[in-house]
Design a protein around this motif. Structure first.
Motif, PDB file in Angstrom:
ATOM      1  N   SER A 106     -44.543 -40.319   6.077  1.00  8.20           N
ATOM      2  CA  SER A 106     -44.103 -41.690   6.346  1.00  8.20           C
ATOM      3  C   SER A 106     -44.924 -42.684   5.530  1.00  8.20           C
ATOM      4  O   SER A 106     -44.374 -43.618   4.924  1.00  8.20           O
ATOM      5  CB  SER A 106     -44.247 -42.006   7.837  1.00  8.20           C
ATOM      6  N   ALA A 107     -46.239 -42.488   5.495  1.00  5.53           N
ATOM      7  CA  ALA A 107     -47.108 -43.378   4.728  1.00  5.53           C
ATOM      8  C   ALA A 107     -46.780 -43.306   3.233  1.00  5.53           C
ATOM      9  O   ALA A 107     -46.754 -44.338   2.540  1.00  5.53           O
ATOM     10  CB  ALA A 107     -48.571 -43.023   4.969  1.00  5.53           C
ATOM     11  N   CYS A 257     -32.361 -48.761   5.031  1.00  2.95           N
ATOM     12  CA  CYS A 257     -32.893 -48.187   6.274  1.00  2.95           C
ATOM     13  C   CYS A 257     -31.778 -47.614   7.148  1.00  2.95           C
ATOM     14  O   CYS A 257     -31.938 -46.536   7.732  1.00  2.95           O
ATOM     15  CB  CYS A 257     -33.677 -49.242   7.043  1.00  2.95           C
ATOM     16  N   CYS A 258     -30.654 -48.327   7.252  1.00  2.00           N
ATOM     17  CA  CYS A 258     -29.541 -47.849   8.090  1.00  2.00           C
ATOM     18  C   CYS A 258     -28.967 -46.545   7.560  1.00  2.00           C
ATOM     19  O   CYS A 258     -28.761 -45.584   8.314  1.00  2.00           O
ATOM     20  CB  CYS A 258     -28.444 -48.918   8.165  1.00  2.00           C
ATOM     21  N   VAL A 259     -28.706 -46.500   6.257  1.00  2.00           N
ATOM     22  CA  VAL A 259     -28.143 -45.282   5.660  1.00  2.00           C
ATOM     23  C   VAL A 259     -29.137 -44.133   5.762  1.00  2.00           C
ATOM     24  O   VAL A 259     -28.782 -43.008   6.124  1.00  2.00           O
ATOM     25  CB  VAL A 259     -27.737 -45.534   4.195  1.00  2.00           C
ATOM     26  N   ALA A 260     -30.402 -44.414   5.452  1.00  4.35           N
ATOM     27  CA  ALA A 260     -31.428 -43.371   5.510  1.00  4.35           C
ATOM     28  C   ALA A 260     -31.587 -42.839   6.930  1.00  4.35           C
ATOM     29  O   ALA A 260     -31.757 -41.627   7.136  1.00  4.35           O
ATOM     30  CB  ALA A 260     -32.760 -43.916   4.996  1.00  4.35           C
ATOM     31  N   ALA A 261     -31.526 -43.722   7.933  1.00  5.61           N
ATOM     32  CA  ALA A 261     -31.658 -43.287   9.329  1.00  5.61           C
ATOM     33  C   ALA A 261     -30.509 -42.373   9.732  1.00  5.61           C
ATOM     34  O   ALA A 261     -30.712 -41.343  10.390  1.00  5.61           O
ATOM     35  CB  ALA A 261     -31.722 -44.503  10.246  1.00  5.61           C
ATOM     36  N   LEU A 262     -29.285 -42.737   9.339  1.00  5.57           N
ATOM     37  CA  LEU A 262     -28.121 -41.913   9.686  1.00  5.57           C
ATOM     38  C   LEU A 262     -28.193 -40.541   9.011  1.00  5.57           C
ATOM     39  O   LEU A 262     -27.899 -39.514   9.627  1.00  5.57           O
ATOM     40  CB  LEU A 262     -26.834 -42.636   9.297  1.00  5.57           C
ATOM     41  N   GLY A 278     -36.389 -35.617  14.440  1.00  2.63           N
ATOM     42  CA  GLY A 278     -35.845 -36.972  14.357  1.00  2.63           C
ATOM     43  C   GLY A 278     -36.848 -38.009  13.892  1.00  2.63           C
ATOM     44  O   GLY A 278     -36.552 -39.206  13.920  1.00  2.63           O
ATOM     45  N   TRP A 279     -38.029 -37.572  13.461  1.00  2.00           N
ATOM     46  CA  TRP A 279     -39.096 -38.507  13.108  1.00  2.00           C
ATOM     47  C   TRP A 279     -38.666 -39.525  12.070  1.00  2.00           C
ATOM     48  O   TRP A 279     -38.862 -40.735  12.226  1.00  2.00           O
ATOM     49  CB  TRP A 279     -40.325 -37.738  12.621  1.00  2.00           C
ATOM     50  N   PHE A 280     -38.070 -39.055  10.967  1.00  7.15           N
ATOM     51  CA  PHE A 280     -37.746 -39.967   9.869  1.00  7.15           C
ATOM     52  C   PHE A 280     -36.536 -40.838  10.201  1.00  7.15           C
ATOM     53  O   PHE A 280     -36.455 -41.988   9.738  1.00  7.15           O
ATOM     54  CB  PHE A 280     -37.546 -39.183   8.572  1.00  7.15           C
ATOM     55  N   ALA A 281     -35.602 -40.323  10.991  1.00  3.61           N
ATOM     56  CA  ALA A 281     -34.504 -41.167  11.466  1.00  3.61           C
ATOM     57  C   ALA A 281     -35.060 -42.303  12.319  1.00  3.61           C
ATOM     58  O   ALA A 281     -34.613 -43.457  12.224  1.00  3.61           O
ATOM     59  CB  ALA A 281     -33.508 -40.334  12.275  1.00  3.61           C
ATOM     60  N   GLU A 282     -36.060 -41.997  13.139  1.00  3.87           N
ATOM     61  CA  GLU A 282     -36.690 -43.020  13.971  1.00  3.87           C
ATOM     62  C   GLU A 282     -37.487 -44.010  13.114  1.00  3.87           C
ATOM     63  O   GLU A 282     -37.492 -45.209  13.382  1.00  3.87           O
ATOM     64  CB  GLU A 282     -37.600 -42.368  15.000  1.00  3.87           C
TER      65      GLU A 282
END
Length: 291
Positions: A106-107, A257-262, A278-282
């Protein structure tokens, strides 16, 4: 043993990395960081690195969402509170391997997004930035695929017909340089035989991570994504909300962010793993909510 676990020497690490890529996964989080650091570095230093990465993840998320630039202290505290309370720390969150795979990734992803805003720095330090982008792309396959999908989603707003030529033209020289290095790293992670073996075992029912229903898996693993979808739907039903939503969809970061989360949420269904899947979706959902 105060210096690593002492099971692997420096000269064994290349063979271990190759074996891990073939048999388990191709993530730099494991190959470049977890295995060497646990083998060679003092435990206090590994703990310090984890603490720094957690701080960097939170600060970069605040910057990426824009709340840090707007000087909203309450919003920054809220983002940090969501990281502390809503992310799946209960799923082995304090293991070093998990910290490298999810917190560090994430970082790195958010750090690369920040680096894109410094094109002069990228052009001056090409080798260093290429190495960082390469490692970021290789950190975790689901984060890399989601980030690539988010970038394509942004580009779809700029062109009626999305072609490789249009994509190439839309990127600055610095972005092209970073994108190439990122794509190479992502390809190494995605095409690891080990990760595909694990996927096919899960689909064939030979490896089971979760015994509950798919609905309970999704609800427990993707709460922030459902909050994001609920907010978008709530805004869509009112005139003022639709006007605000149109402005948001003009914001490339929000669309990314929306597309990446989906796209990242697909890995919950593919892995059938509760929590960390689900870490990266979150993460991307949180960034979209912050916008």
């Amino acid at each position: 043993n105060s210096v690593g676990h002492g099971r692997n020497t420096l000269w064994e690490l290349p063979l271990l990395a190759a074996k891990h890529w073939v048999m388990n996964n191709g993530r730099a989080a494991n190959i470049i960081f977890t295995i060497p650091m646990l083998s060679l570095l003092p435990k206090w230093l590994n703990a310090a690195v984890c603490g720094f990465l957690f701080f960097a993840m939170m600060m970069l998320a605040c910057r990426f969402t824009g709340v840090l630039a707007r000087g909203k202290l309450t919003a920054c505290v809220a983002v940090m509170a969501v990281f502390a309370l809503a992310f799946p720390w209960w799923n082995e969150g304090f293991q070093f391997c998990v910290a490298m795979n999810y917190v560090a990734t994430s970082a790195f992803i958010l750090g690369l997004a920040a680096l894109r805003r410094l094109p002069a720095f990228v052009c001056r330090h090409r080798c260093l930035c290429a190495l960082f982008a390469f490692v970021t792309g290789m950190m975790h396959e689901s984060a890399s695929i989601a980030a690539i999908a988010g970038t394509v989603g942004c580009l779809c707003l700029s062109y009626k017909t999305l072609t490789l030529r249009n994509i190439y033209k839309s990127l600055s020289p610095a972005d092209r340089f970073l994108a190439k290095a990122f794509a190479v790293g992502a390809a190494i992670a995605v095409f690891s035989p080990g990760i595909w073996m694990r996927f096919f075992k899960v689909q064939a029912g030979l490896r089971q991570f979760y015994d509950g229903s798919m609905l309970s898996l999704v609800l427990s693993t993707l709460p922030l994504l459902f909050v994001l979808l609920a907010v978008v739907l709530f805004m869509a039903v009112s005139r003022r909300g639709r006007a605000r939503l149109r402005r948001l969809f003009d914001d490339r970061t929000f669309v990314f962010c929306c597309v990446a989360a989906l796209v990242a949420s697909v890995f919950v269904f593919a892995s059938r793993l509760e929590g960390n899947s689900g870490w990266f979706a979150e993460l991307f959902s949180l960034c979209a909510l912050g916008r």
